[in-house]
Design an enzyme around this catalytic site. Structure first.
Site: not given
Length: 201
Positions: A168-170
């Site tokens: 989850p780089c978001h």
């Protein structure tokens, strides 16, 4: 790798092509000739390309990344034996559906992280530690991985993450709270953060 169904005019021809493709997929699986299976799935953030090796899911790609180019990169970096084989990606597609439906907060999929190396891989391994509905700044992630000055390197690791959504780089944002850049585009990042923020309770 380009789909060729559009070259056939009649439904019978399209059905025949689909049948041939199924036979090819089965033969590749049976003969251990399929190194990378891929499929595409619809989602609230556009059509996603999913690709997996025998080790696990190796790539999630947005439309804006150009799926054809992504497949070519996979063929050059991992293996040229690439085939559309949706059954291999059933679990990933199901978990994504559950995520977008608000029924899943973490992914439970085997991952193939061989597209990342060094510091980028280190950062990407730590990203799942940012919980659902939470965010961290690039500086906080740099501190998390033990290199507080590596803020730009963390940003690069996030922008080159081969498994957005699943890794989850978001959830990594600017220090002032703005969402910042994202491989799937600003609108996709805003959608994901809003989805998670609305389902935290």
């Amino acid at each position: 790798m380009t789909e060729i169904a559009g070259l056939f005019a009649s439904p019978e021809d399209t059905d025949a092509l689909a049948g041939l493709h199924r036979k090819l997929e089965q033969a590749a699986e049976a003969g251990d000739l399929l190194d990378i299976a891929y499929t595409t799935v619809d989602s609230p953030v556009g059509t996603l390309l999913l690709a997996a090796t025998q080790r696990g899911i190796a790539r999630v790609a947005y439309d804006v990344e150009d799926h054809e180019r992504v497949l070519e990169t996979l063929a050059s970096k991992l293996s040229p034996r690439v085939l559309r084989a949706p059954k291999r990606l059933d679990a990933a597609a199901r978990e994504l559906d559950e995520y977008f439906g608000g029924q899943r907060r973490a992914f439970d999929l085997p991952l193939d992280l061989s597209l990342s190396k060094g510091f980028r891989l280190l950062v990407q391994r730590h990203l799942p530690e940012i919980g659902y509905g939470q965010t961290r700044s690039y500086r906080q992630v740099a501190e998390l991985v033990g290199n507080p000055r590596a803020v730009r390197a963390v940003a690069t690791a996030c922008s080159t993450n081969p498994l957005p959504l699943v890794v989850p780089c978001h959830r990594v944002v600017l220090s002032d709270g703005r969402s910042g850049d994202y491989v799937g585009g600003a609108a996709a990042k805003t959608t994901l953060l809003a989805l998670e923020g609305g389902n935290r309770t």
